[in-house]
Motif scaffolding. Structure first.
Motif, short mmCIF file in Angstrom:
data_model
loop_
_atom_site.label_atom_id
_atom_site.label_comp_id
_atom_site.label_asym_id
_atom_site.label_seq_id
_atom_site.Cartn_x
_atom_site.Cartn_y
_atom_site.Cartn_z
N VAL A 47 69.52 -42.14 131.55
CA VAL A 47 70.62 -41.62 130.75
C VAL A 47 71.63 -42.73 130.47
CG1 VAL A 47 72.51 -39.96 130.62
CG2 VAL A 47 70.34 -39.28 131.66
N PHE A 48 71.75 -43.11 129.21
CA PHE A 48 72.78 -44.06 128.79
C PHE A 48 74.09 -43.30 128.56
CE2 PHE A 48 68.82 -46.09 127.48
CZ PHE A 48 69.02 -47.42 127.85
N ARG A 49 75.21 -43.91 128.95
CA ARG A 49 76.52 -43.30 128.77
C ARG A 49 77.32 -44.08 127.72
NH1 ARG A 49 78.86 -40.75 133.51
NH2 ARG A 49 80.59 -42.23 133.40
N VAL A 50 77.95 -43.35 126.81
CA VAL A 50 78.79 -43.97 125.79
C VAL A 50 80.17 -43.33 125.84
CG1 VAL A 50 76.90 -44.62 124.27
CG2 VAL A 50 77.91 -42.36 124.03
N LYS A 51 81.20 -44.15 125.72
CA LYS A 51 82.57 -43.64 125.82
C LYS A 51 83.31 -43.86 124.51
CE LYS A 51 86.75 -43.83 128.68
NZ LYS A 51 87.39 -44.45 129.88
N ASN A 52 84.07 -42.86 124.12
CA ASN A 52 84.91 -42.96 122.92
C ASN A 52 86.28 -43.50 123.32
OD1 ASN A 52 86.29 -42.70 120.54
ND2 ASN A 52 86.09 -40.48 120.38
N VAL A 53 86.56 -44.75 122.96
CA VAL A 53 87.85 -45.36 123.29
C VAL A 53 88.78 -45.39 122.07
CG1 VAL A 53 86.89 -46.76 125.14
CG2 VAL A 53 86.95 -47.68 122.82
N GLY A 54 88.39 -44.67 121.00
CA GLY A 54 89.20 -44.62 119.79
C GLY A 54 90.17 -43.46 119.81
N LYS A 55 90.72 -43.17 118.62
CA LYS A 55 91.74 -42.14 118.50
C LYS A 55 91.19 -40.82 117.94
CE LYS A 55 95.41 -45.53 117.67
NZ LYS A 55 96.47 -46.00 116.73
N ASP A 56 90.00 -40.88 117.32
CA ASP A 56 89.41 -39.68 116.72
C ASP A 56 88.08 -39.35 117.38
OD1 ASP A 56 91.50 -39.50 114.91
OD2 ASP A 56 90.48 -40.70 113.39
N PRO A 57 87.61 -38.10 117.26
CA PRO A 57 86.29 -37.74 117.80
C PRO A 57 85.18 -38.55 117.13
CG PRO A 57 87.56 -35.78 117.32
CD PRO A 57 88.32 -36.92 116.72
N VAL A 58 84.13 -38.80 117.88
CA VAL A 58 82.95 -39.50 117.37
C VAL A 58 81.75 -38.57 117.46
CG1 VAL A 58 81.35 -41.42 117.70
CG2 VAL A 58 83.79 -41.80 117.94
N VAL A 59 80.97 -38.50 116.40
CA VAL A 59 79.78 -37.67 116.38
C VAL A 59 78.54 -38.56 116.32
CG1 VAL A 59 78.49 -35.91 115.11
CG2 VAL A 59 80.99 -35.81 115.19
N LEU A 60 77.61 -38.33 117.25
CA LEU A 60 76.33 -39.04 117.20
C LEU A 60 75.47 -38.35 116.14
CD1 LEU A 60 75.64 -39.55 121.02
CD2 LEU A 60 76.82 -41.07 119.43
N THR A 61 75.36 -38.96 114.98
CA THR A 61 74.68 -38.31 113.86
C THR A 61 73.17 -38.42 113.92
OG1 THR A 61 75.00 -40.33 112.58
CG2 THR A 61 76.65 -38.62 112.33
N GLY A 62 72.65 -39.34 114.74
CA GLY A 62 71.21 -39.47 114.86
C GLY A 62 70.82 -40.46 115.94
N VAL A 63 69.70 -40.19 116.60
CA VAL A 63 69.14 -41.09 117.61
C VAL A 63 67.64 -41.19 117.35
CG1 VAL A 63 68.78 -41.53 120.06
CG2 VAL A 63 70.90 -40.44 119.30
#
Length: 261
Positions: A47-63
């Protein structure tokens, strides 16, 4: 009428541009995971972990994996600022002896870098891997040891995410690598506090359990590692799974569900 249509089109373009250039930003905990040497037939997962360090939500649109031998699953809901999303990669080694190096392309509405590439690698040996080692090789092998092999969550709601932590020690002479976990319910993922557990080192193995079936449940989780003497270890998770209370409260409201008061 035409003027109103132009204004509406202009506003839609501005909105689309704003969405596309949102201020979300993803950072990866790691880009590459090495499974080490695994026996053919193993379903190696990480399981890879990704963190949102920005100001808006992030959507993973495809893998998208580079081959059909790798199956990815990922966080579907928006990753809010400061929160962490997951990308799970499962490599099927059946009929694929030899080294492997596979890529997984992740696309998102990340404002600075909309595409990330993750990698998994390792080497697939024969199914009778452990029987072909010499006594000296076994003596030099990493060894996986745990203090407790079971965890009881007590009462859990259906769909509730719960984490069990196990302390694991490498009692061998070479670095120990946790290569994946398997469960019949396919409802358990894992995370190791370190990628490689050095000789004599103690690490934390977290098993995240999301129950999908009601009543008392016992899940046997098989942990795979590069310990050639005992390449798999079984851990047991128990829980008394009950109906989600929020769902019940929504049903009691009548025609329109009101989940919050």
């Amino acid at each position: 009428m035409i003027r109103k249509l132009y204004i509406l089109t202009f506003l839609c373009l501005i909105f689309a541009s704003y969405v596309a250039k949102g201020q979300g930003k993803l950072i990866l905990e790691k880009e590459t995971h090495d499974f080490g040497t695994i026996a053919e037939g193993t379903l190696a997962s990480y399981v890879f972990r990704v963190k949102n360090v920005g100001k808006d939500p992030v959507v993973l649109t495809g893998v998208q994996a580079s081959c059909g031998c790798t199956t990815p699953t990922w966080t579907k809901e928006p990753i809010l600022p400061g929160k962490i999303g997951m990308i799970k990669a499962v490599y099927n080694s059946e009929g694929r002896p030899g080294p492997f190096y596979k890529s997984i392309t992740v696309t998102s509405n990340n404002s600075e870098e909309p595409t990330h590439t993750l990698y998994i690698k390792g080497e697939v040996s024969t199914k009778d891997l452990k029987s072909g080692y010499t006594a000296e090789q076994k003596a030099l092998s990493p060894r996986l040891a745990v203090g407790s092999t079971s965890h009881n969550f007590g009462k859990l709601e259906k769909g509730q995410k719960a984490v069990a932590s196990f302390k694991v020690r490498n009692t061998g002479r070479q670095p120990l690598i946790i290569q994946g976990v398997q469960s019949a319910c396919n409802c358990v993922t894992y995370r190791s506090s370190v990628a490689e557990i050095k000789a004599g080192q103690v690490a934390t193995l977290e098993l995240t359990y999301v129950p999908a079936v009601l009543k008392e449940q016992t899940e046997v989780v098989t942990v795979s590692s590069n310990d050639i003497v005992m390449p798999t270890l079984r851990l047991t998770l128990k829980a008394d799974v009950q109906e989600n209370k929020a769902s019940k409260n929504m049903l009691r409201e009548g025609v329109k569900p009101v989940p919050f008061r």
